[in-house]
Design a protein around this motif. Structure first.
Motif, mmCIF file in Angstrom:
data_model
loop_
_atom_site.group_PDB
_atom_site.id
_atom_site.type_symbol
_atom_site.label_atom_id
_atom_site.label_comp_id
_atom_site.label_asym_id
_atom_site.label_seq_id
_atom_site.Cartn_x
_atom_site.Cartn_y
_atom_site.Cartn_z
ATOM 1 N N GLU A 126 0.800 -1.217 0.000
ATOM 2 C CA GLU A 126 0.000 0.000 0.000
ATOM 3 C C GLU A 126 0.839 1.275 0.000
ATOM 4 O OE1 GLU A 126 -2.347 0.320 3.522
ATOM 5 O OE2 GLU A 126 -0.641 0.088 4.890
ATOM 6 N N GLU A 127 2.096 1.176 0.410
ATOM 7 C CA GLU A 127 2.942 2.355 0.541
ATOM 8 C C GLU A 127 3.461 2.899 -0.786
ATOM 9 O OE1 GLU A 127 5.857 -1.085 0.479
ATOM 10 O OE2 GLU A 127 3.814 -0.701 1.171
ATOM 11 N N PHE A 128 3.283 2.187 -1.893
ATOM 12 C CA PHE A 128 3.826 2.610 -3.179
ATOM 13 C C PHE A 128 3.112 3.869 -3.669
ATOM 14 C CE2 PHE A 128 4.146 1.738 -7.947
ATOM 15 C CZ PHE A 128 5.396 2.312 -8.037
ATOM 16 N N ALA A 129 3.858 4.941 -3.813
ATOM 17 C CA ALA A 129 3.274 6.255 -4.111
ATOM 18 C C ALA A 129 2.641 6.337 -5.496
ATOM 19 C CB ALA A 129 4.350 7.334 -3.965
ATOM 20 N N ALA A 130 3.141 5.547 -6.453
ATOM 21 C CA ALA A 130 2.652 5.647 -7.831
ATOM 22 C C ALA A 130 1.664 4.537 -8.178
ATOM 23 C CB ALA A 130 3.840 5.617 -8.795
ATOM 24 N N LYS A 131 1.006 3.962 -7.181
ATOM 25 C CA LYS A 131 0.148 2.800 -7.445
ATOM 26 C C LYS A 131 -1.056 3.130 -8.325
ATOM 27 C CE LYS A 131 -2.153 3.062 -2.889
ATOM 28 N NZ LYS A 131 -2.368 2.316 -1.626
ATOM 29 N N ASN A 132 -1.605 4.324 -8.208
ATOM 30 C CA ASN A 132 -2.760 4.679 -9.039
ATOM 31 C C ASN A 132 -2.364 4.833 -10.500
ATOM 32 O OD1 ASN A 132 -4.710 4.772 -6.927
ATOM 33 N ND2 ASN A 132 -3.910 6.749 -6.292
ATOM 34 N N GLU A 133 -1.227 5.466 -10.731
ATOM 35 C CA GLU A 133 -0.719 5.600 -12.095
ATOM 36 C C GLU A 133 -0.350 4.229 -12.666
ATOM 37 O OE1 GLU A 133 -0.072 9.414 -9.902
ATOM 38 O OE2 GLU A 133 0.292 7.287 -9.485
ATOM 39 N N SER A 134 0.245 3.387 -11.837
ATOM 40 C CA SER A 134 0.613 2.042 -12.268
ATOM 41 C C SER A 134 -0.624 1.226 -12.626
ATOM 42 C CB SER A 134 1.400 1.342 -11.160
ATOM 43 O OG SER A 134 1.785 0.044 -11.561
ATOM 44 N N GLN A 135 -1.689 1.410 -11.866
ATOM 45 C CA GLN A 135 -2.937 0.691 -12.136
ATOM 46 C C GLN A 135 -3.457 0.998 -13.537
ATOM 47 O OE1 GLN A 135 -6.037 0.968 -9.153
ATOM 48 N NE2 GLN A 135 -7.649 0.755 -10.684
ATOM 49 N N GLN A 136 -3.430 2.249 -13.926
ATOM 50 C CA GLN A 136 -3.934 2.621 -15.243
ATOM 51 C C GLN A 136 -3.079 2.025 -16.359
ATOM 52 O OE1 GLN A 136 -6.935 4.062 -15.516
ATOM 53 N NE2 GLN A 136 -6.920 3.949 -13.260
ATOM 54 N N GLU A 137 -1.775 1.960 -16.154
ATOM 55 C CA GLU A 137 -0.896 1.355 -17.156
ATOM 56 C C GLU A 137 -1.141 -0.146 -17.266
ATOM 57 O OE1 GLU A 137 0.881 3.119 -19.238
ATOM 58 O OE2 GLU A 137 0.232 4.931 -18.183
ATOM 59 N N PHE A 138 -1.379 -0.790 -16.127
ATOM 60 C CA PHE A 138 -1.700 -2.219 -16.136
ATOM 61 C C PHE A 138 -2.986 -2.472 -16.912
ATOM 62 C CE2 PHE A 138 -4.150 -5.730 -14.352
ATOM 63 C CZ PHE A 138 -3.264 -6.796 -14.450
ATOM 64 N N LEU A 139 -3.997 -1.659 -16.673
ATOM 65 C CA LEU A 139 -5.272 -1.822 -17.367
ATOM 66 C C LEU A 139 -5.124 -1.573 -18.864
ATOM 67 C CD1 LEU A 139 -7.665 -0.130 -14.766
ATOM 68 C CD2 LEU A 139 -7.320 -2.579 -15.166
ATOM 69 N N ASP A 140 -4.280 -0.621 -19.231
ATOM 70 C CA ASP A 140 -3.995 -0.400 -20.648
ATOM 71 C C ASP A 140 -3.364 -1.654 -21.247
ATOM 72 O OD1 ASP A 140 -4.962 2.189 -20.583
ATOM 73 O OD2 ASP A 140 -2.990 3.135 -20.460
ATOM 74 N N PHE A 141 -2.400 -2.226 -20.544
ATOM 75 C CA PHE A 141 -1.717 -3.432 -21.008
ATOM 76 C C PHE A 141 -2.702 -4.582 -21.202
ATOM 77 C CE2 PHE A 141 0.511 -7.424 -19.614
ATOM 78 C CZ PHE A 141 1.223 -7.627 -20.777
ATOM 79 N N MET A 142 -3.680 -4.674 -20.316
ATOM 80 C CA MET A 142 -4.668 -5.741 -20.399
ATOM 81 C C MET A 142 -5.767 -5.451 -21.416
ATOM 82 S SD MET A 142 -3.509 -7.974 -18.283
ATOM 83 C CE MET A 142 -4.892 -9.091 -18.091
#
Length: 352
Positions: A126-142
């Motif tokens: 939970e401490e990862f500061a860029a998790k929301n941005e990372s989530q969007q990139e993951f969804l793009d990849f999928m």
């Protein structure tokens, strides 16, 4: 066209992915999965984890040759380890351009989860500061639409459904990163982490737990596959695992028993080894199996042994992928660990 190709085409039409569409603290509802009829009664799913874009993956042609109806990413789908969104995006783009994977996507539905290295922080939670941005990139990849409800929730947990006239198969993609509390470091040599019994700590977070419980309770599926990037059963090694939060393991077992869900099976990755783990749970009339498949481009070649009281068979420490064949008529699952050339390394069958 071969019958197998016809069945695969029909099944590709019927698989729909749905995600939680509520961001409140209550259980998130799911979008309805797309459905169509097919005459196939044995569903073949392939999965794997730990894939480096700058290392050759020799397994894509073998995976495709099995004609799976679905490919499941088990996490560490790329090795980015970064909070730089541009770098993350570039690595996902590179993976999508790899010919073998591109061919698989053209013929097979793709779903799955992330783990720490594609999340962006080694052993991160939970401490990862860029998790929301990372989530969007993951969804793009999928390949998730910009209008999909998964864009609006916290975390990447989601559901996929395969429907046949004989019955349903549900796939629950768990997010073991976004909500996960800080791990307790071990003071023992050669152990990175140790179990933390602090009741306030969580692995899935309240909203995701509520969603999963509701889904399992209402499931009409003959088989319910739970995708976890980290191992659920293996509990004695010193790395990341569900057993680092013992109360969360017990919570999962209680929910499975209480829900009455049929044929619950865990698929996991992370470890750079492949193995089967199996145990019985009081109140459940079938065993719980955790099928770990890892990794696709690299493996723990220096592996010299580690305890796992739930292990069935031997540890595979070469590159490999997993195949799960679900027979909805016989209520039987065949699990296979395969390597380059579709060589069978190990197999496990279980009736339900």
């Amino acid at each position: 066209m071969k019958k197998s190709q016809i069945f695969r085409t029909l099944l590709l039409v019927i698989i729909g992915l749905s995600a939680a569409c509520s961001i409140n603290r209550n259980a998130s509802k799911q979008d309805k999965a797309q459905k169509a009829n097919t005459t196939s009664e044995v569903i073949r799913i392939a999965f794997g984890s730990c894939n480096k874009t700058d290392s050759e993956n020799k397994l894509w042609d073998d995976i495709l040759a099995n004609e799976p109806v679905m490919w499941i990413w088990g996490g560490d789908n790329i090795y980015a380890d970064t909070d730089d969104v541009e770098k993350l995006r570039a690595m996902y783009l590179a993976q999508n351009q790899i010919e073998g994977y591109r061919k698989l996507k053209e013929n097979t539905m793709v779903t799955g989860v992330w783990d720490d290295h594609d999340y962006g922080l080694n052993d991160g939670g939970e401490e990862f500061a860029a998790k929301n941005e990372s989530q969007q990139e993951f969804l793009d990849f999928m390949g998730i639409s910009k209008n999909d409800s998964r864009r609006e929730i916290n975390g990447i947990y989601s559901k996929a459904e395969i429907s046949t006239p004989t019955g349903l198969v549900n796939i629950y993609n768990l997010d073991t990163r976004y909500f996960r509390s800080k791990l307790k470091k071990s003071t023992e040599r050669n152990r990175r982490y140790e179990p933390d019994t602090t009741s306030s700590k969580t692995l899935l977070g309240k909203t995701q737990w509520a969603w999963l419980e509701e889904e399992l309770t209402n499931s009409r599926a003959e088989f319910n596959l739970i995708i976890s990037s980290i191992q659920f059963l293996s509990s004695e090694h010193g790395y990341e695992k569900w057993a680092n939060f013992p109360h969360e393991v017990e919570k999962m077992k209680e929910i499975i028993v209480k829900s009455g869900a049929k044929g619950v099976l865990f698929l996991s990755g992370d470890r750079h080894i492949s193995e089967f783990s199996k145990t019985s749970i009081k109140g459940l009339n079938y065993p719980i199996i955790d099928f770990t498949s890892s990794g696709l481009t690299h493996s723990y070649t220096e592996y010299s042994g580690e305890p796992n009281k739930y292990r069935v068979g031997k540890v595979v420490n070469t590159v490999s992928f997993g195949i799960i064949e679900l027979d909805l008529t016989a209520k039987e699952v065949t699990m296979k660990i395969l390597t380059d050339g579709n060589v069978l390394l190990q197999e496990l069958k279980q009736s339900y």
